[in-house]
Scaffold this motif. Structure first.
Motif, mmCIF file in Angstrom:
data_model
loop_
_atom_site.group_PDB
_atom_site.id
_atom_site.type_symbol
_atom_site.label_atom_id
_atom_site.label_comp_id
_atom_site.label_asym_id
_atom_site.label_seq_id
_atom_site.Cartn_x
_atom_site.Cartn_y
_atom_site.Cartn_z
ATOM 1 N N SER A 60 -61.595 42.243 34.416
ATOM 2 C CA SER A 60 -61.482 40.799 34.265
ATOM 3 C C SER A 60 -60.041 40.429 34.585
ATOM 4 C CB SER A 60 -61.799 40.401 32.827
ATOM 5 O OG SER A 60 -60.851 41.022 31.969
ATOM 6 N N ALA A 61 -59.792 39.148 34.749
ATOM 7 C CA ALA A 61 -58.415 38.702 34.991
ATOM 8 C C ALA A 61 -57.495 39.241 33.896
ATOM 9 C CB ALA A 61 -58.382 37.183 35.033
ATOM 10 N N GLU A 62 -57.974 39.231 32.672
ATOM 11 C CA GLU A 62 -57.147 39.651 31.538
ATOM 12 C C GLU A 62 -56.792 41.128 31.594
ATOM 13 O OE1 GLU A 62 -60.112 37.883 31.110
ATOM 14 O OE2 GLU A 62 -58.815 36.117 31.275
ATOM 15 N N SER A 63 -57.714 41.957 32.102
ATOM 16 C CA SER A 63 -57.437 43.398 32.077
ATOM 17 C C SER A 63 -56.517 43.846 33.211
ATOM 18 C CB SER A 63 -58.748 44.191 32.084
ATOM 19 O OG SER A 63 -59.485 43.902 33.234
ATOM 20 N N MET A 64 -56.270 42.996 34.195
ATOM 21 C CA MET A 64 -55.337 43.368 35.276
ATOM 22 C C MET A 64 -53.934 43.572 34.677
ATOM 23 S SD MET A 64 -57.043 43.463 38.096
ATOM 24 C CE MET A 64 -58.491 43.952 37.165
ATOM 25 N N VAL A 65 -53.117 44.373 35.360
ATOM 26 C CA VAL A 65 -51.762 44.595 34.854
ATOM 27 C C VAL A 65 -50.737 44.147 35.898
ATOM 28 C CG1 VAL A 65 -52.469 46.495 33.352
ATOM 29 C CG2 VAL A 65 -51.666 46.983 35.662
ATOM 30 N N VAL A 66 -49.546 43.821 35.406
ATOM 31 C CA VAL A 66 -48.447 43.405 36.268
ATOM 32 C C VAL A 66 -47.342 44.450 36.154
ATOM 33 C CG1 VAL A 66 -46.768 41.567 36.754
ATOM 34 C CG2 VAL A 66 -49.035 40.995 35.815
ATOM 35 N N THR A 67 -46.834 44.888 37.318
ATOM 36 C CA THR A 67 -45.695 45.815 37.297
ATOM 37 C C THR A 67 -44.595 45.252 38.201
ATOM 38 O OG1 THR A 67 -46.181 47.186 39.251
ATOM 39 C CG2 THR A 67 -47.382 47.720 37.219
ATOM 40 N N ASP A 68 -43.404 45.843 38.054
ATOM 41 C CA ASP A 68 -42.363 45.490 39.030
ATOM 42 C C ASP A 68 -42.572 46.335 40.286
ATOM 43 O OD1 ASP A 68 -41.289 48.038 38.648
ATOM 44 O OD2 ASP A 68 -39.778 47.326 37.210
ATOM 45 N N LEU A 69 -41.699 46.198 41.261
ATOM 46 C CA LEU A 69 -41.913 46.905 42.524
ATOM 47 C C LEU A 69 -41.439 48.354 42.481
ATOM 48 C CD1 LEU A 69 -41.455 44.207 45.331
ATOM 49 C CD2 LEU A 69 -43.449 44.793 43.957
ATOM 50 N N ASP A 70 -41.091 48.838 41.284
ATOM 51 C CA ASP A 70 -40.963 50.285 41.084
ATOM 52 C C ASP A 70 -42.188 50.852 40.370
ATOM 53 O OD1 ASP A 70 -38.403 50.698 42.243
ATOM 54 O OD2 ASP A 70 -37.508 49.744 40.474
ATOM 55 N N GLY A 71 -43.158 49.989 40.071
ATOM 56 C CA GLY A 71 -44.370 50.462 39.421
ATOM 57 C C GLY A 71 -44.284 50.501 37.903
ATOM 58 N N THR A 72 -43.217 49.934 37.343
ATOM 59 C CA THR A 72 -43.066 49.932 35.884
ATOM 60 C C THR A 72 -43.832 48.758 35.282
ATOM 61 O OG1 THR A 72 -40.863 50.845 36.207
ATOM 62 C CG2 THR A 72 -41.359 49.941 34.018
ATOM 63 N N LEU A 73 -44.568 49.064 34.227
ATOM 64 C CA LEU A 73 -45.411 48.053 33.592
ATOM 65 C C LEU A 73 -44.576 46.887 33.068
ATOM 66 C CD1 LEU A 73 -48.388 47.521 32.649
ATOM 67 C CD2 LEU A 73 -47.694 48.433 30.430
ATOM 68 N N VAL A 74 -44.965 45.666 33.421
ATOM 69 C CA VAL A 74 -44.291 44.465 32.950
ATOM 70 C C VAL A 74 -45.178 43.696 31.969
ATOM 71 C CG1 VAL A 74 -43.392 42.208 33.692
ATOM 72 C CG2 VAL A 74 -42.861 44.265 35.022
ATOM 73 N N GLU A 75 -46.467 43.723 32.240
ATOM 74 C CA GLU A 75 -47.394 42.897 31.465
ATOM 75 C C GLU A 75 -48.790 43.512 31.551
ATOM 76 O OE1 GLU A 75 -46.846 38.579 32.401
ATOM 77 O OE2 GLU A 75 -49.030 38.623 32.557
ATOM 78 N N GLY A 76 -49.454 43.657 30.405
ATOM 79 C CA GLY A 76 -50.816 44.193 30.435
ATOM 80 C C GLY A 76 -51.073 45.169 29.310
ATOM 81 N N ASP A 77 -52.347 45.287 28.912
ATOM 82 C CA ASP A 77 -52.735 46.139 27.786
ATOM 83 C C ASP A 77 -53.098 47.553 28.198
ATOM 84 O OD1 ASP A 77 -52.451 43.871 26.232
ATOM 85 O OD2 ASP A 77 -54.557 43.304 26.487
#
Lengths: 230, 230, 230, 230
Positions: A60-77
């Motif tokens: 779902s939209a909610e389960s998607m994750v956001v990372t920076d361009l080094d692949g480090t998690l920024v946002e997401g469960d």
């Protein structure tokens, strides 16, 4: 962009990326959880990608994750896809790319397991890829090798798809939808060329014809800003 | 026909052509937006065809477009399919044709990529096509070459399907539904013959038997005006 | 049976035969309208079969037709399937048969186009067919040739499926459901053996093992009167 | 566990095992009723398995059956699957196994019919199976031979899948879901390697790379206790 604008764009991309995974399922490009779509957040050093280990039914939209361009998690469960480093490398080194797709689709992967590029003997291949679909190197997961192999191979080709040896295809696009379309068309021409070759040699298309078909397809459709390609 | 009657017929054909694209999807003859159905407007120099760049999920009677028999847009909010010129050429030169279908279906396209006609070694091929399914020439998109190749090939054959070299199949019918049925049956016999040939030569059917099967199928079913074929 | 009882049985069989066509679609054994299921009306010289030229989507108990065992229409608004004569011949000559199925399923038909029986090199083939799946003769439609070819071939085999040369498979069963199951299992073993043979020879199973597997499968399951096979 | 606790766990496993059969259908690993999933009841000498002869459409938590680890029916209205003895043997001899799956999936079975292991020439095979997917012996149903063949083959391999000769694959997992995932991934790599080999030899992956990929995949994902693999 203001923070509020970035948040709005990220929300829209979360939805789009979640939805596009359904196209991978529809066209049978993936099994279980083994394929992923990402999108660059335009103007930001961020990308939106599939979480690791979540089934396509539950995305779902909610389960998607956001990372920076080094692949480090920024946002997401959830943890980001284990292929995030390769996606991120492509965004860092190819500023024109807005979407990346990785699958293990059967026919494209089969060409890669033999270490063969797909020849451009179909008008659809000429239209979409502008020549043969190139083979990228064998690369272990875990460092920059996969990303570097993708970028180096695509830079010397008209194609927006690369077959990573023994592994499977990566495709790129101006946005995530284009990268998904390319993944779908890739598997289609990979399958048709495979089937064709099973019973004998295929008829080449001359370089002139390939160039003419590709130019026409990219330009005629490119002029229709209000319309999708084909 | 009066203008009101033409409008009614066009409306009905818009719905039918939109619906028939679902059969292309159902039988997996197309991916993304890469295939199209058209219908002639009987008695008028008009045809109804798929718009360019609209996904099959979003096709509706309203989104279909109407062109004249030169492929010029007459009615519709979208550009006509980029294959409209080929469809229009067929309608201009084959007055008995009421429907045209173009796909890149895997097995039919594979035969075309090798430059091979499909031999008539199945009773289903004899029934439906009355002999081998012929190969048409390689032709670039952008002028009359594709249309001319289709028409010249079909005129010297019993078959209502032609395999355009390196490109894919075109099929015709008395109406759009028949052309779609032919596209479905074509892919079926293209696949079965492909599979058969993978493990060795196929057994020919004598010319006499082919003719007898084709005549019976066309005539027995032709007499049932109230019933579809087969 | 009294007339009322016959009518009740026919109504039940109309529903069952209509429903069973959905299994042919589900397992992709048929395209368009090219396959059919029939059931004998027990104790009567009647059979229930698919009407000609009605799509699988539109099949209902009501649209099924009833013929006598010469294939002459007794009840129904449509013509019976053009394969009715072959079904009827089987019922006339094999009293133990209660259901017949005909398809042009891809892999079974491919073996038939090469004129080859399917060897019994899978335990599933041994279980279900008790040996190789035999080839029947080439036969034109229009007289008793197809029916005769089916019956003569099946009589000298353990198999309840026959591959009619250049044409496709017919399967039989104690009732229509068993004949459909056999059609499904046939295509499965035809496909698996095809795929296996593409890359080299398959390992035979000894006659002793084939017999032991077949006997166990037929008898163990045969003793469970309240349960379906497998 | 108290009896009430066992009953609760069994109820949960009945539901899970029923649901998991839908994954076999979704990935086209089974036709008709020819495949089955089981789960060990943790800490008890019990397993939950598919009933014999019930179609996948009709499977529910209620229709699942419970047997002891000799395959004797303990609870349920139907006979257990005819493959229960093989499942039970695996649970008796491999205490780490919590789920077992058996199918006749086309490509895996095809390798088994030729008597060939599937080489590890895809990164996905290295990730999931840690090397080639081994061939098990030919074994008749009806005694311990199948179970013994499975256990002996798997004990000397990294793979959680075995190809029983002329028969088909069995897969294992820490629970039933993992065994199903392995069955899905197995058919995927069996198909891709088949397709690859059809047109020529595949490129090997070095033992070092196989080990590195497998270790990373098992360990990185193993550390995420809150997340499924991949």
């Amino acid at each position: 962009m203001s923070d509020a604008n970035v948040a709005r764009v990220v929300d829209r991309l979360r939805q789009q990326v979640a939805d596009l995974h359904r196209e991978l399922v529809r066209y049978a490009l993936v099994v279980w959880t083994a394929g992923n779509v990402s999108a660059r957040v335009p103007g930001e050093d961020l990308l939106v990608i599939k979480p690791s280990g979540v089934s396509y039914d539950e995305l779902s939209a909610e389960s998607m994750v956001v990372t920076d361009l080094d692949g480090t998690l920024v946002e997401g469960d959830h943890q980001p896809s284990s292929d995030t480093e390769a996606h991120a490398y492509v965004y860092r080194h190819m500023p024109e790319v807005g979407g990346v797709v990785h699958t293990h689709s059967t026919y494209a992967t089969a060409w890669s397991a033999r270490g063969e590029a797909i020849p451009c003997h179909l008008t659809m291949t000429a239209d979409e890829f502008g020549g043969e679909i190139p083979l990228g190197p064998f690369a272990r997961i875990g460092d920059d090798s996969i990303g570097r192999g993708i970028v180096e191979t695509l830079r010397s080709s008209h194609s927006r798809a690369v077959l990573m040896q023994n592994h499977g295809p990566f495709t790129i696009g101006a946005d995530a939808k284009e990268a998904v379309k390319t993944a779908v068309m890739l598997e289609d021409v990979a399958r048709t060329m495979h089937v064709a070759r099973q019973l004998g040699p295929t008829v080449p298309i001359s370089d002139d014809d390939v160039t003419a078909l590709h130019d026409r397809y990219q330009n005629v459709y490119g002029q229709r800003a209000d319309d999708e390609r084909r």
